[in-house]
Design a protein around this motif. Structure first.
Motif, PDB file in Angstrom:
ATOM      1  N   GLU A  59     -92.831 -94.399  -6.246  1.00  0.00           N
ATOM      2  CA  GLU A  59     -92.653 -93.022  -6.884  1.00  0.00           C
ATOM      3  C   GLU A  59     -93.346 -92.929  -8.213  1.00  0.00           C
ATOM      4  N   SER A  60     -93.377 -94.131  -9.021  1.00  0.00           N
ATOM      5  CA  SER A  60     -94.214 -94.183 -10.092  1.00  0.00           C
ATOM      6  C   SER A  60     -94.701 -95.532 -10.404  1.00  0.00           C
ATOM      7  N   LEU A  61     -95.653 -95.531 -11.480  1.00  0.00           N
ATOM      8  CA  LEU A  61     -96.131 -96.906 -11.841  1.00  0.00           C
ATOM      9  C   LEU A  61     -94.959 -98.033 -12.483  1.00  0.00           C
ATOM     10  N   ALA A  62     -94.005 -97.121 -12.993  1.00  0.00           N
ATOM     11  CA  ALA A  62     -92.719 -97.820 -13.775  1.00  0.00           C
ATOM     12  C   ALA A  62     -92.088 -98.484 -12.609  1.00  0.00           C
ATOM     13  N   GLU A  63     -91.932 -97.629 -11.379  1.00  0.00           N
ATOM     14  CA  GLU A  63     -91.171 -98.486 -10.480  1.00  0.00           C
ATOM     15  C   GLU A  63     -91.707 -99.505  -9.844  1.00  0.00           C
ATOM     16  N   ARG A  64     -93.060 -99.261  -9.800  1.00  0.00           N
ATOM     17  CA  ARG A  64     -94.157-100.541  -9.354  1.00  0.00           C
ATOM     18  C   ARG A  64     -93.840-101.823  -9.917  1.00  0.00           C
ATOM     19  N   GLU A  65     -93.784-101.569 -11.233  1.00  0.00           N
ATOM     20  CA  GLU A  65     -93.869-102.733 -12.295  1.00  0.00           C
ATOM     21  C   GLU A  65     -92.581-103.304 -12.218  1.00  0.00           C
ATOM     22  N   ALA A  66     -91.348-102.612 -12.386  1.00  0.00           N
ATOM     23  CA  ALA A  66     -90.021-103.368 -12.036  1.00  0.00           C
ATOM     24  C   ALA A  66     -89.605-103.833 -10.828  1.00  0.00           C
ATOM     25  N   LYS A  67     -90.161-103.314  -9.528  1.00  0.00           N
ATOM     26  CA  LYS A  67     -89.819-104.157  -8.337  1.00  0.00           C
ATOM     27  C   LYS A  67     -90.901-104.794  -8.173  1.00  0.00           C
ATOM     28  N   TRP A  68     -92.061-104.850  -8.445  1.00  0.00           N
ATOM     29  CA  TRP A  68     -92.949-105.827  -8.134  1.00  0.00           C
ATOM     30  C   TRP A  68     -93.011-107.390  -8.680  1.00  0.00           C
ATOM     31  N   ASN A  69     -92.664-106.994 -10.133  1.00  0.00           N
ATOM     32  CA  ASN A  69     -92.355-108.152 -10.912  1.00  0.00           C
ATOM     33  C   ASN A  69     -90.887-108.833 -10.528  1.00  0.00           C
ATOM     34  N   ALA A  70     -90.225-108.100 -10.334  1.00  0.00           N
ATOM     35  CA  ALA A  70     -88.872-108.775  -9.645  1.00  0.00           C
ATOM     36  C   ALA A  70     -89.342-109.522  -8.268  1.00  0.00           C
ATOM     37  N   PHE A  71     -90.073-109.047  -7.423  1.00  0.00           N
ATOM     38  CA  PHE A  71     -90.145-109.670  -6.292  1.00  0.00           C
ATOM     39  C   PHE A  71     -90.953-111.015  -6.545  1.00  0.00           C
ATOM     40  N   ILE A  72     -92.258-111.000  -7.529  1.00  0.00           N
ATOM     41  CA  ILE A  72     -93.090-112.077  -7.373  1.00  0.00           C
ATOM     42  C   ILE A  72     -92.319-113.377  -8.281  1.00  0.00           C
ATOM     43  N   ALA A  73     -90.953-112.875  -9.105  1.00  0.00           N
ATOM     44  CA  ALA A  73     -90.398-114.051  -9.630  1.00  0.00           C
ATOM     45  C   ALA A  73     -89.301-114.274  -8.861  1.00  0.00           C
ATOM     46  N   ASP A  74     -89.020-113.932  -7.586  1.00  0.00           N
ATOM     47  CA  ASP A  74     -87.984-114.252  -6.858  1.00  0.00           C
ATOM     48  C   ASP A  74     -87.868-115.672  -6.383  1.00  0.00           C
ATOM     49  N   PRO A  75     -87.013-116.422  -6.718  1.00  0.00           N
ATOM     50  CA  PRO A  75     -86.851-117.778  -6.294  1.00  0.00           C
ATOM     51  C   PRO A  75     -87.131-118.178  -4.880  1.00  0.00           C
ATOM     52  N   GLU A  76     -86.589-117.141  -4.036  1.00  0.00           N
ATOM     53  CA  GLU A  76     -86.680-117.437  -2.542  1.00  0.00           C
ATOM     54  C   GLU A  76     -88.325-117.325  -2.358  1.00  0.00           C
ATOM     55  N   TRP A  77     -88.818-116.183  -2.646  1.00  0.00           N
ATOM     56  CA  TRP A  77     -90.177-116.004  -2.340  1.00  0.00           C
ATOM     57  C   TRP A  77     -91.005-117.001  -2.834  1.00  0.00           C
ATOM     58  N   LEU A  78     -90.798-117.744  -3.897  1.00  0.00           N
ATOM     59  CA  LEU A  78     -91.721-118.515  -4.383  1.00  0.00           C
ATOM     60  C   LEU A  78     -91.424-119.982  -3.551  1.00  0.00           C
ATOM     61  N   ALA A  79     -90.413-120.091  -3.062  1.00  0.00           N
ATOM     62  CA  ALA A  79     -90.342-121.158  -2.134  1.00  0.00           C
ATOM     63  C   ALA A  79     -90.763-120.956  -0.818  1.00  0.00           C
ATOM     64  N   LYS A  80     -90.850-119.927  -0.458  1.00  0.00           N
ATOM     65  CA  LYS A  80     -91.202-119.478   1.123  1.00  0.00           C
ATOM     66  C   LYS A  80     -92.729-119.407   0.961  1.00  0.00           C
ATOM     67  N   ARG A  81     -93.030-119.036  -0.160  1.00  0.00           N
ATOM     68  CA  ARG A  81     -94.728-119.092  -0.412  1.00  0.00           C
ATOM     69  C   ARG A  81     -95.419-120.406  -0.139  1.00  0.00           C
ATOM     70  N   ALA A  82     -94.857-121.103  -1.205  1.00  0.00           N
ATOM     71  CA  ALA A  82     -95.288-122.616  -1.284  1.00  0.00           C
ATOM     72  C   ALA A  82     -94.995-123.347   0.104  1.00  0.00           C
ATOM     73  N   GLU A  83     -93.963-122.951   0.869  1.00  0.00           N
ATOM     74  CA  GLU A  83     -93.846-123.558   2.231  1.00  0.00           C
ATOM     75  C   GLU A  83     -94.924-123.310   3.177  1.00  0.00           C
ATOM     76  N   SER A  84     -95.483-121.973   3.037  1.00  0.00           N
ATOM     77  CA  SER A  84     -96.248-121.331   3.933  1.00  0.00           C
ATOM     78  C   SER A  84     -97.792-121.775   3.811  1.00  0.00           C
ATOM     79  N   GLU A  85     -97.864-122.486   2.430  1.00  0.00           N
ATOM     80  CA  GLU A  85     -99.311-123.079   2.143  1.00  0.00           C
ATOM     81  C   GLU A  85     -99.044-124.271   2.052  1.00  0.00           C
TER      82      GLU A  85
END
Length: 108
Positions: A59-85
């Motif tokens: 919807e906006s750059l502000a939405e992108r910043e908030a949601k993307w930053n929350a995603f890339i800092a998500d502990p589950e994402w960080l663990a799953k990304r490391a596992e996939s690599e």
């Protein structure tokens, strides 16, 4: 509405691992974070077949910043990304662009 075009250039031979990570991990996490995808593509004919192209809808750059930053800092994402690599890096490089529709675009 704005769209973000992201291109993930894979280490040769690692595109299947990236596709599997998106299908089995990333999309579910995006849903939880409210990230909307507008489509995914691989290259059938072109310069390389080791890339994944996709669009995100914001919807906006502000939405992108908030949601993307929350995603890339998500502990589950960080663990799953490391596992996939664990067999080595998947991505060689990432390119992204914020696209703004023209007045005559069918996609708004």
């Amino acid at each position: 509405m704005i769209h973000e075009l992201r291109v993930y250039h894979c280490v040769p031979g690692r595109l299947p691992a990236l596709l599997q990570r998106f299908e089995n991990v990333t999309l579910q996490l995006w849903e939880r974070h409210g990230i909307r995808q507008a489509g995914f593509w691989t290259v059938g004919i072109g310069e390389t077949n080791q890339a994944l192209y996709y669009l995100l809808a914001w919807e906006s750059l502000a939405e992108r910043e908030a949601k993307w930053n929350a995603f890339i800092a998500d502990p589950e994402w960080l663990a799953k990304r490391a596992e996939s690599e664990r067999d080595g890096p998947i991505l060689e490089r990432v390119a992204n662009q914020i696209l703004i529709p023209t007045a005559f675009s069918a996609v708004r």
